[in-house]
Design a protein around this motif. Sequence first.
Motif, PDB file in Angstrom:
ATOM      1  N   LEU A 207      84.369 -62.855  66.916  1.00 23.09           N
ATOM      2  CA  LEU A 207      83.385 -62.480  65.898  1.00 23.09           C
ATOM      3  C   LEU A 207      84.056 -61.717  64.762  1.00 23.09           C
ATOM      4  N   TYR A 208      85.003 -60.868  65.109  1.00 24.80           N
ATOM      5  CA  TYR A 208      85.645 -60.002  64.117  1.00 24.80           C
ATOM      6  C   TYR A 208      86.616 -60.788  63.239  1.00 24.80           C
ATOM      7  N   ASP A 209      87.233 -61.830  63.786  1.00 21.65           N
ATOM      8  CA  ASP A 209      88.082 -62.702  62.960  1.00 21.65           C
ATOM      9  C   ASP A 209      87.270 -63.350  61.856  1.00 21.65           C
ATOM     10  N   ILE A 210      86.043 -63.673  62.157  1.00 21.17           N
ATOM     11  CA  ILE A 210      85.175 -64.332  61.179  1.00 21.17           C
ATOM     12  C   ILE A 210      84.584 -63.335  60.187  1.00 21.17           C
ATOM     13  N   CYS A 211      84.110 -62.189  60.672  1.00 20.38           N
ATOM     14  CA  CYS A 211      83.252 -61.320  59.860  1.00 20.38           C
ATOM     15  C   CYS A 211      83.956 -60.164  59.157  1.00 20.38           C
ATOM     16  N   ASP A 212      85.021 -59.646  59.716  1.00 22.05           N
ATOM     17  CA  ASP A 212      85.611 -58.423  59.151  1.00 22.05           C
ATOM     18  C   ASP A 212      85.968 -58.565  57.676  1.00 22.05           C
ATOM     19  N   GLN A 213      86.702 -59.610  57.348  1.00 19.89           N
ATOM     20  CA  GLN A 213      87.172 -59.743  55.962  1.00 19.89           C
ATOM     21  C   GLN A 213      86.027 -59.948  54.964  1.00 19.89           C
ATOM     22  N   PRO A 214      85.121 -60.916  55.188  1.00 19.27           N
ATOM     23  CA  PRO A 214      84.057 -61.110  54.186  1.00 19.27           C
ATOM     24  C   PRO A 214      83.047 -59.977  54.115  1.00 19.27           C
ATOM     25  N   ILE A 215      82.814 -59.263  55.218  1.00 21.99           N
ATOM     26  CA  ILE A 215      81.787 -58.225  55.211  1.00 21.99           C
ATOM     27  C   ILE A 215      82.353 -56.864  54.812  1.00 21.99           C
ATOM     28  N   LEU A 216      83.535 -56.521  55.290  1.00 24.31           N
ATOM     29  CA  LEU A 216      84.047 -55.163  55.107  1.00 24.31           C
ATOM     30  C   LEU A 216      84.897 -54.985  53.862  1.00 24.31           C
ATOM     31  N   GLU A 217      85.416 -56.057  53.299  1.00 27.02           N
ATOM     32  CA  GLU A 217      86.278 -55.946  52.112  1.00 27.02           C
ATOM     33  C   GLU A 217      85.497 -56.278  50.850  1.00 27.02           C
ATOM     34  N   GLY A 218      85.914 -55.674  49.758  1.00 21.46           N
ATOM     35  CA  GLY A 218      85.287 -55.966  48.478  1.00 21.46           C
ATOM     36  C   GLY A 218      84.032 -55.152  48.224  1.00 21.46           C
ATOM     37  N   GLU A 219      83.365 -55.470  47.127  1.00 22.23           N
ATOM     38  CA  GLU A 219      82.167 -54.756  46.717  1.00 22.23           C
ATOM     39  C   GLU A 219      80.911 -55.367  47.354  1.00 22.23           C
ATOM     40  N   CYS A 220      79.852 -54.570  47.364  1.00 21.01           N
ATOM     41  CA  CYS A 220      78.533 -55.051  47.801  1.00 21.01           C
ATOM     42  C   CYS A 220      77.650 -55.142  46.568  1.00 21.01           C
ATOM     43  N   PRO A 221      77.544 -56.312  45.947  1.00 24.32           N
ATOM     44  CA  PRO A 221      76.839 -56.399  44.666  1.00 24.32           C
ATOM     45  C   PRO A 221      75.321 -56.371  44.778  1.00 24.32           C
ATOM     46  N   THR A 222      74.784 -56.534  45.953  1.00 18.70           N
ATOM     47  CA  THR A 222      73.324 -56.613  46.106  1.00 18.70           C
ATOM     48  C   THR A 222      72.855 -55.684  47.219  1.00 18.70           C
ATOM     49  N   PRO A 223      71.586 -55.264  47.180  1.00 15.84           N
ATOM     50  CA  PRO A 223      71.042 -54.462  48.283  1.00 15.84           C
ATOM     51  C   PRO A 223      71.147 -55.172  49.632  1.00 15.84           C
ATOM     52  N   ALA A 224      70.955 -56.494  49.642  1.00 18.38           N
ATOM     53  CA  ALA A 224      71.050 -57.238  50.895  1.00 18.38           C
ATOM     54  C   ALA A 224      72.472 -57.189  51.446  1.00 18.38           C
ATOM     55  N   GLY A 225      73.462 -57.308  50.564  1.00 16.09           N
ATOM     56  CA  GLY A 225      74.855 -57.226  51.000  1.00 16.09           C
ATOM     57  C   GLY A 225      75.199 -55.840  51.521  1.00 16.09           C
ATOM     58  N   PHE A 226      74.707 -54.821  50.853  1.00 17.35           N
ATOM     59  CA  PHE A 226      74.943 -53.443  51.310  1.00 17.35           C
ATOM     60  C   PHE A 226      74.346 -53.243  52.705  1.00 17.35           C
ATOM     61  N   ASN A 227      73.140 -53.764  52.919  1.00 16.22           N
ATOM     62  CA  ASN A 227      72.499 -53.647  54.230  1.00 16.22           C
ATOM     63  C   ASN A 227      73.295 -54.398  55.296  1.00 16.22           C
ATOM     64  N   LEU A 228      73.786 -55.591  54.975  1.00 14.50           N
ATOM     65  CA  LEU A 228      74.554 -56.370  55.940  1.00 14.50           C
ATOM     66  C   LEU A 228      75.808 -55.624  56.364  1.00 14.50           C
ATOM     67  N   ARG A 229      76.506 -55.027  55.407  1.00 12.70           N
ATOM     68  CA  ARG A 229      77.706 -54.252  55.754  1.00 12.70           C
ATOM     69  C   ARG A 229      77.347 -53.065  56.638  1.00 12.70           C
ATOM     70  N   LEU A 230      76.254 -52.389  56.307  1.00 14.79           N
ATOM     71  CA  LEU A 230      75.839 -51.216  57.068  1.00 14.79           C
ATOM     72  C   LEU A 230      75.531 -51.570  58.516  1.00 14.79           C
ATOM     73  N   ILE A 231      74.724 -52.597  58.741  1.00 18.19           N
ATOM     74  CA  ILE A 231      74.341 -52.919  60.112  1.00 18.19           C
ATOM     75  C   ILE A 231      75.489 -53.557  60.875  1.00 18.19           C
ATOM     76  N   TYR A 232      76.392 -54.234  60.177  1.00 21.78           N
ATOM     77  CA  TYR A 232      77.579 -54.781  60.857  1.00 21.78           C
ATOM     78  C   TYR A 232      78.458 -53.650  61.376  1.00 21.78           C
ATOM     79  N   LYS A 233      78.644 -52.627  60.561  1.00 21.32           N
ATOM     80  CA  LYS A 233      79.439 -51.472  61.004  1.00 21.32           C
ATOM     81  C   LYS A 233      78.772 -50.785  62.193  1.00 21.32           C
ATOM     82  N   LYS A 234      77.450 -50.642  62.130  1.00 20.22           N
ATOM     83  CA  LYS A 234      76.734 -49.939  63.199  1.00 20.22           C
ATOM     84  C   LYS A 234      76.685 -50.745  64.482  1.00 20.22           C
TER      85      LYS A 234
END
Length: 623
Positions: free
Chosen positions: A21-48
Amino acid sequence: MGKIFPNPVPGIKAMTRKASLYDICDQPILEGECPTPAGFNLRLIYKKLAGHPVLKYLILKGCRHPAISLTEISPYQEMMRKAMQANADNWQDPLWIETTFSSLARLLDSIENPRWQQREKAEQLDNELTRTDLQKMIDNCLQDILRIWDKDKNDPWFPVAAQVELSGDDHMDGKNFINVLQGVGSFEYKNITVLFALMRCFLMTNPVRLRFIRRSYRGICEPMSASFAWIWHRIAFSDVNFFEHLLVFLDSDASRRHYARLVPVLENLLRYCVCSSQEWLETPNNHIRHPAITCLPKDAEGRPLCRLSEDALQKKRDLGFGDFVPDTDTTFLTLAMARKWLVFVQREQLTADKVLLEACESLLNYPWVEIISEYQVGGKYSSNPPTILITKPLDYEGAVPIWFDKTFKRDGRIIREILGNEICPGHNMDILDAILVNRKQWLALEGENLAFLQRLLDFHYRAFASGNFCHETAFKYYLPEIYVYYLGRMYRTYSTLADIDKRILDPKGKIEDMRRIAQQYCKDELVGYSLNAFDAALAVSALVLLAYEPRHDGVIAAGLNVLNQTMGEGKGRHLYRAYEWNRMRHPTRILVGSEVATSLFVLRACTEAMRYLKNEESINSGT
């Protein structure tokens, strides 16, 4: 000289290694900016969620998907990049959702489910429990129930827990997954649904790690075993069911020796439903202003009244349940119990809380059949159709979706169906029962009200006559055995109708046909095979409510025997374990129940059985 072996090609091992799961998700979710509220939420819940140390290092990091190598992860990474970049318009676009998450949908389709429910053919019993045996079970349950109630002297309650199961819903295939994403209005809910679906794909292909999450069990309802992760809460749906169980017991107490102890408990439970959990809505078409009962009530300062800790409340928000809508099931259950309390108090000449009695009368004093008819599929209006269609195979004609109409404002937008809307037979049976309980005040057997009621009855008849009620896939919140128990409750109410009213409501005898089908199901599919305590409590209650005959042939006795044999299985001082009383199928599989909830259902079953088997009373006398 020894033979010289060529050096291995660099990276060949990495190329063949399977992805996590982490090979797939870490780079696209944790790197770069979060340009939208939905993206910010996705990063937050992925970390949690995925970043939780225990979950990550004990379970998920070791789950590698056998069909995805590291060289094949780019389509899945691109999917998560699009999710991170998604704006509100993307998440409301059905085609964008279907296209973006098609690869994940295919992964879900490839999952093979284990056989979780372990059931064997049951032996026929010749002996019944004695009256003394039944009374002992009743006394033990009541002792357990009151012990829990007395724990908090200042604010007593019956705790109920939610248990999140990362293995997900067994029936969440690709089509259902896409339908859920398209059907809910909240991007938080959509994000968590995507993450849970990914976790399901990796867990279900790694049986060794899966055993940390879920194991096979005896019976139908799943035992709740992960108590360290339970989210405790108090909700009106639970309280109104508990109220009914205790009222049934109190109604059997001819000596009245429990009245002084239980009447305050009953008033507390009903007050929480009728008063504390009430909010105001307006119907979508005729704009009738009316109260409704919510499962997430708040006080004047916006603080939750449902006994959630701040940590648990945040978990609920993370799961997509931060905003809540009053539901038709809890509301109509409360309407039925409000009427039953008024009748009971008057009949028994009790000195009761006058403010609560007035609140019950006020709640009932609305045109509830007209209100709910605005939501009926196939009725006069089409404003609030179900947006999620995962309860299959059902014909929805005549049914009512679970959620009332309520909108939310987000960033200048109006969000509808924030949790989606769907059809489940269980809550539709509660609606039918509540209307029959209140038929006289609401003029339910006249004109358009009768037409609504008969369409609703036809929905239930088709579910039973077709055999569709036997399929777990036909339900969102329940298992088939709960639906059959609900039919029993409705049948008891129906039995109190005058013959002329029965003919007006059901001229073709469909309810009696449903009853016969349900009785056979209880005999052959429930009691005919091994059950756990919660299954047995539902089977016994259903058989008695459906006036099963011959009552002494060992069928009811077999269910009672299970309850007697399993008594003491609970941990600590509890009589029984916690079981899957109700459930959510999305955003993942969530079980709801508690040890005291099991005791309350067993109390109800034993009380009904005592009256039906030992006192030989006609159960149709009702409450």
